[in-house]
Write a protein that holds these residues in place. Structure first.
Motif, PDB file in Angstrom:
ATOM      1  N   THR A 151       8.551  46.502  26.172  1.00  0.00           N
ATOM      2  CA  THR A 151       8.990  46.995  24.866  1.00  0.00           C
ATOM      3  C   THR A 151      10.331  47.694  24.983  1.00  0.00           C
ATOM      4  OG1 THR A 151       6.733  47.243  24.081  1.00  0.00           O
ATOM      5  CG2 THR A 151       8.413  48.547  22.954  1.00  0.00           C
ATOM      6  N   ILE A 152      10.462  48.575  25.960  1.00  0.00           N
ATOM      7  CA  ILE A 152      11.694  49.349  26.120  1.00  0.00           C
ATOM      8  C   ILE A 152      12.862  48.422  26.484  1.00  0.00           C
ATOM      9  CG2 ILE A 152      12.806  51.217  27.424  1.00  0.00           C
ATOM     10  CD1 ILE A 152      10.571  52.279  25.707  1.00  0.00           C
ATOM     11  N   TYR A 153      12.584  47.388  27.263  1.00  0.00           N
ATOM     12  CA  TYR A 153      13.652  46.490  27.720  1.00  0.00           C
ATOM     13  C   TYR A 153      13.942  45.372  26.713  1.00  0.00           C
ATOM     14  CZ  TYR A 153      16.323  43.396  30.776  1.00  0.00           C
ATOM     15  OH  TYR A 153      17.299  42.600  31.321  1.00  0.00           O
ATOM     16  N   SER A 154      12.902  44.663  26.288  1.00  0.00           N
ATOM     17  CA  SER A 154      13.110  43.447  25.488  1.00  0.00           C
ATOM     18  C   SER A 154      13.007  43.657  23.983  1.00  0.00           C
ATOM     19  CB  SER A 154      12.087  42.374  25.885  1.00  0.00           C
ATOM     20  OG  SER A 154      12.173  42.102  27.253  1.00  0.00           O
ATOM     21  N   SER A 155      12.287  44.672  23.565  1.00  0.00           N
ATOM     22  CA  SER A 155      12.051  44.876  22.128  1.00  0.00           C
ATOM     23  C   SER A 155      12.601  46.222  21.664  1.00  0.00           C
ATOM     24  CB  SER A 155      10.544  44.807  21.836  1.00  0.00           C
ATOM     25  OG  SER A 155      10.001  43.593  22.276  1.00  0.00           O
ATOM     26  N   TRP A 156      13.690  46.633  22.282  1.00  0.00           N
ATOM     27  CA  TRP A 156      14.244  47.953  22.014  1.00  0.00           C
ATOM     28  C   TRP A 156      14.631  48.134  20.546  1.00  0.00           C
ATOM     29  CZ3 TRP A 156      14.045  52.632  23.492  1.00  0.00           C
ATOM     30  CH2 TRP A 156      15.012  53.563  23.100  1.00  0.00           C
ATOM     31  N   LYS A 157      15.231  47.131  19.951  1.00  0.00           N
ATOM     32  CA  LYS A 157      15.682  47.268  18.563  1.00  0.00           C
ATOM     33  C   LYS A 157      14.483  47.554  17.641  1.00  0.00           C
ATOM     34  CE  LYS A 157      18.350  45.366  14.901  1.00  0.00           C
ATOM     35  NZ  LYS A 157      19.029  44.397  14.208  1.00  0.00           N
ATOM     36  N   ARG A 158      13.432  46.764  17.779  1.00  0.00           N
ATOM     37  CA  ARG A 158      12.240  46.966  16.961  1.00  0.00           C
ATOM     38  C   ARG A 158      11.614  48.329  17.246  1.00  0.00           C
ATOM     39  NH1 ARG A 158       7.268  47.026  18.070  1.00  0.00           N
ATOM     40  NH2 ARG A 158       7.484  46.058  20.093  1.00  0.00           N
ATOM     41  N   PHE A 159      11.508  48.672  18.535  1.00  0.00           N
ATOM     42  CA  PHE A 159      10.886  49.938  18.905  1.00  0.00           C
ATOM     43  C   PHE A 159      11.725  51.126  18.437  1.00  0.00           C
ATOM     44  CE2 PHE A 159       9.693  53.240  22.103  1.00  0.00           C
ATOM     45  CZ  PHE A 159       8.396  53.416  21.647  1.00  0.00           C
ATOM     46  N   SER A 160      13.034  51.052  18.562  1.00  0.00           N
ATOM     47  CA  SER A 160      13.875  52.171  18.127  1.00  0.00           C
ATOM     48  C   SER A 160      13.800  52.349  16.612  1.00  0.00           C
ATOM     49  CB  SER A 160      15.318  52.020  18.603  1.00  0.00           C
ATOM     50  OG  SER A 160      15.911  50.857  18.100  1.00  0.00           O
ATOM     51  N   GLU A 161      13.562  51.257  15.877  1.00  0.00           N
ATOM     52  CA  GLU A 161      13.347  51.380  14.427  1.00  0.00           C
ATOM     53  C   GLU A 161      12.058  52.139  14.139  1.00  0.00           C
ATOM     54  OE1 GLU A 161      15.405  50.559  11.884  1.00  0.00           O
ATOM     55  OE2 GLU A 161      16.863  50.065  13.451  1.00  0.00           O
ATOM     56  N   GLU A 162      11.039  51.891  14.946  1.00  0.00           N
ATOM     57  CA  GLU A 162       9.778  52.618  14.788  1.00  0.00           C
ATOM     58  C   GLU A 162       9.982  54.116  15.061  1.00  0.00           C
ATOM     59  OE1 GLU A 162       5.087  52.275  16.062  1.00  0.00           O
ATOM     60  OE2 GLU A 162       6.557  51.079  17.160  1.00  0.00           O
ATOM     61  N   ILE A 163      10.777  54.425  16.069  1.00  0.00           N
ATOM     62  CA  ILE A 163      11.084  55.821  16.389  1.00  0.00           C
ATOM     63  C   ILE A 163      11.842  56.464  15.229  1.00  0.00           C
ATOM     64  CG2 ILE A 163      12.321  57.364  17.966  1.00  0.00           C
ATOM     65  CD1 ILE A 163       9.840  55.957  19.209  1.00  0.00           C
ATOM     66  N   LYS A 164      12.788  55.739  14.668  1.00  0.00           N
ATOM     67  CA  LYS A 164      13.552  56.265  13.520  1.00  0.00           C
ATOM     68  C   LYS A 164      12.627  56.537  12.333  1.00  0.00           C
ATOM     69  CE  LYS A 164      17.876  54.057  14.772  1.00  0.00           C
ATOM     70  NZ  LYS A 164      18.723  52.887  14.568  1.00  0.00           N
ATOM     71  N   ARG A 165      11.672  55.621  12.093  1.00  0.00           N
ATOM     72  CA  ARG A 165      10.697  55.846  11.013  1.00  0.00           C
ATOM     73  C   ARG A 165       9.877  57.108  11.278  1.00  0.00           C
ATOM     74  NH1 ARG A 165       9.563  50.410  11.510  1.00  0.00           N
ATOM     75  NH2 ARG A 165       7.553  50.824  12.482  1.00  0.00           N
ATOM     76  N   ALA A 166       9.454  57.270  12.517  1.00  0.00           N
ATOM     77  CA  ALA A 166       8.656  58.455  12.874  1.00  0.00           C
ATOM     78  C   ALA A 166       9.446  59.728  12.574  1.00  0.00           C
ATOM     79  CB  ALA A 166       8.257  58.400  14.346  1.00  0.00           C
ATOM     80  N   LYS A 167      10.741  59.717  12.880  1.00  0.00           N
ATOM     81  CA  LYS A 167      11.592  60.882  12.594  1.00  0.00           C
ATOM     82  C   LYS A 167      11.789  61.050  11.092  1.00  0.00           C
ATOM     83  CE  LYS A 167      12.131  62.140  16.728  1.00  0.00           C
ATOM     84  NZ  LYS A 167      11.298  63.250  17.150  1.00  0.00           N
ATOM     85  N   GLU A 168      12.035  59.937  10.403  1.00  0.00           N
ATOM     86  CA  GLU A 168      12.243  59.978   8.949  1.00  0.00           C
ATOM     87  C   GLU A 168      11.001  60.511   8.231  1.00  0.00           C
ATOM     88  OE1 GLU A 168      12.391  56.638   5.459  1.00  0.00           O
ATOM     89  OE2 GLU A 168      13.568  56.214   7.266  1.00  0.00           O
ATOM     90  N   TYR A 169       9.824  60.059   8.660  1.00  0.00           N
ATOM     91  CA  TYR A 169       8.573  60.497   8.044  1.00  0.00           C
ATOM     92  C   TYR A 169       8.148  61.889   8.533  1.00  0.00           C
ATOM     93  CZ  TYR A 169       7.731  55.543   6.738  1.00  0.00           C
ATOM     94  OH  TYR A 169       7.807  54.279   6.227  1.00  0.00           O
ATOM     95  N   GLU A 170       8.854  62.413   9.550  1.00  0.00           N
ATOM     96  CA  GLU A 170       8.516  63.698  10.172  1.00  0.00           C
ATOM     97  C   GLU A 170       7.098  63.695  10.730  1.00  0.00           C
ATOM     98  OE1 GLU A 170       9.733  67.201   7.952  1.00  0.00           O
ATOM     99  OE2 GLU A 170      11.342  66.043   7.006  1.00  0.00           O
ATOM    100  N   LEU A 171       6.802  62.652  11.499  1.00  0.00           N
ATOM    101  CA  LEU A 171       5.489  62.527  12.114  1.00  0.00           C
ATOM    102  C   LEU A 171       5.401  63.393  13.359  1.00  0.00           C
ATOM    103  CD1 LEU A 171       4.946  58.657  11.881  1.00  0.00           C
ATOM    104  CD2 LEU A 171       4.380  60.430  10.208  1.00  0.00           C
ATOM    105  N   ASP A 172       4.213  63.790  13.701  1.00  0.00           N
ATOM    106  CA  ASP A 172       3.936  64.442  14.981  1.00  0.00           C
ATOM    107  C   ASP A 172       3.693  63.274  15.942  1.00  0.00           C
ATOM    108  OD1 ASP A 172       3.392  66.300  16.907  1.00  0.00           O
ATOM    109  OD2 ASP A 172       1.455  66.913  16.078  1.00  0.00           O
ATOM    110  N   PHE A 173       4.768  62.782  16.565  1.00  0.00           N
ATOM    111  CA  PHE A 173       4.785  61.502  17.272  1.00  0.00           C
ATOM    112  C   PHE A 173       4.770  61.699  18.785  1.00  0.00           C
ATOM    113  CE2 PHE A 173       6.859  57.780  19.103  1.00  0.00           C
ATOM    114  CZ  PHE A 173       6.260  56.742  18.418  1.00  0.00           C
ATOM    115  N   TYR A 174       3.898  60.924  19.452  1.00  0.00           N
ATOM    116  CA  TYR A 174       3.791  60.948  20.910  1.00  0.00           C
ATOM    117  C   TYR A 174       3.810  59.521  21.432  1.00  0.00           C
ATOM    118  CZ  TYR A 174       2.174  65.724  20.230  1.00  0.00           C
ATOM    119  OH  TYR A 174       2.082  67.035  19.867  1.00  0.00           O
ATOM    120  N   LEU A 175       4.440  59.333  22.574  1.00  0.00           N
ATOM    121  CA  LEU A 175       4.431  58.051  23.277  1.00  0.00           C
ATOM    122  C   LEU A 175       3.646  58.261  24.567  1.00  0.00           C
ATOM    123  CD1 LEU A 175       5.323  55.148  23.933  1.00  0.00           C
ATOM    124  CD2 LEU A 175       7.488  56.099  24.752  1.00  0.00           C
TER     125      LEU A 175
END
Length: 192
Positions: free
Chosen positions: A96-120
């Motif tokens: 995910t970090i290597y090949s799907s970074w664009k999709r994953f970074s969008e998910e991270i941006k959503r988590a920040k936008e929604y102000e989620l209590d987010f953990y990986l």
């Protein structure tokens, strides 16, 4: 008027797209309330899992794999939270970090936008990551000259810059319990 700590009944909410549920086999669900007055009683599969945003609204786009719902009245009424746990098991982490970074970074941006209590939460060690990419190189899926580990380390540093809490563990079930209990205490969900 003093506010009293209430018993809180909790269930894991797991996204239906989460294919490997083996971490649930080791999860010790509670038969009674702990000394912390928390009882994690079981889990539910939801299609898709959606938690609450900072405004108390259900998020528009599913973000993360696991969250919780809780009840202060013994399961009569269930409430969602903004807890969102992204689970990356084995090579899914490095892929995910290597090949799907664009999709994953969008998910991270959503988590920040929604102000989620987010953990990986992930369980792939650096040794396993190197072995995974060596295997891909031997299968000619990526070029021998590629340095995927360097890319992954740089992206992990980017995640740190974005204040993503990343937890490496081989005891996913134990870490999930600690995250849930921490979320409950931090947000004072047992008090009303």
């Amino acid at each position: 008027m003093a506010v009293k700590k209430q018993n809180i009944l909790v269930k894991l909410i797991v996204d239906s797209r989460e294919q490997d549920l083996s971490f649930l086999d080791k999860f010790k669900f509670d038969k009674k309330y702990s000394t912390e007055k928390i009882k994690i009683e079981g889990y539910e599969i939801q299609k898709p899992f959606k938690c609450l945003d900072s405004n108390g609204e259900i998020v528009k786009t599913s973000t993360a794999d696991i969250g919780i719902e809780y009840s202060l009245d013994e399961g009569i009424t269930w409430k969602k939270t903004n807890l969102a746990i992204e689970l990356k098991k084995d090579s899914d982490f490095s892929s995910t970090i290597y090949s799907s970074w664009k999709r994953f970074s969008e998910e991270i941006k959503r988590a920040k936008e929604y102000e989620l209590d987010f953990y990986l939460v992930y369980n792939q060690s650096t040794r396993q990551m190197h072995e995974h990419f060596d295997k891909l190189k031997s299968m000619k899926r990526i070029p021998y000259s590629a340095s995927p580990q360097k890319v992954i380390y740089d992206r992990m540093l980017e995640l740190g810059d974005l204040n993503v809490t990343m937890i490496y563990t081989h005891e996913i079930h134990e870490v999930l319990k600690r995250i849930i209990k921490y979320h409950i205490k931090k947000n004072k969900l047992q008090y009303f």
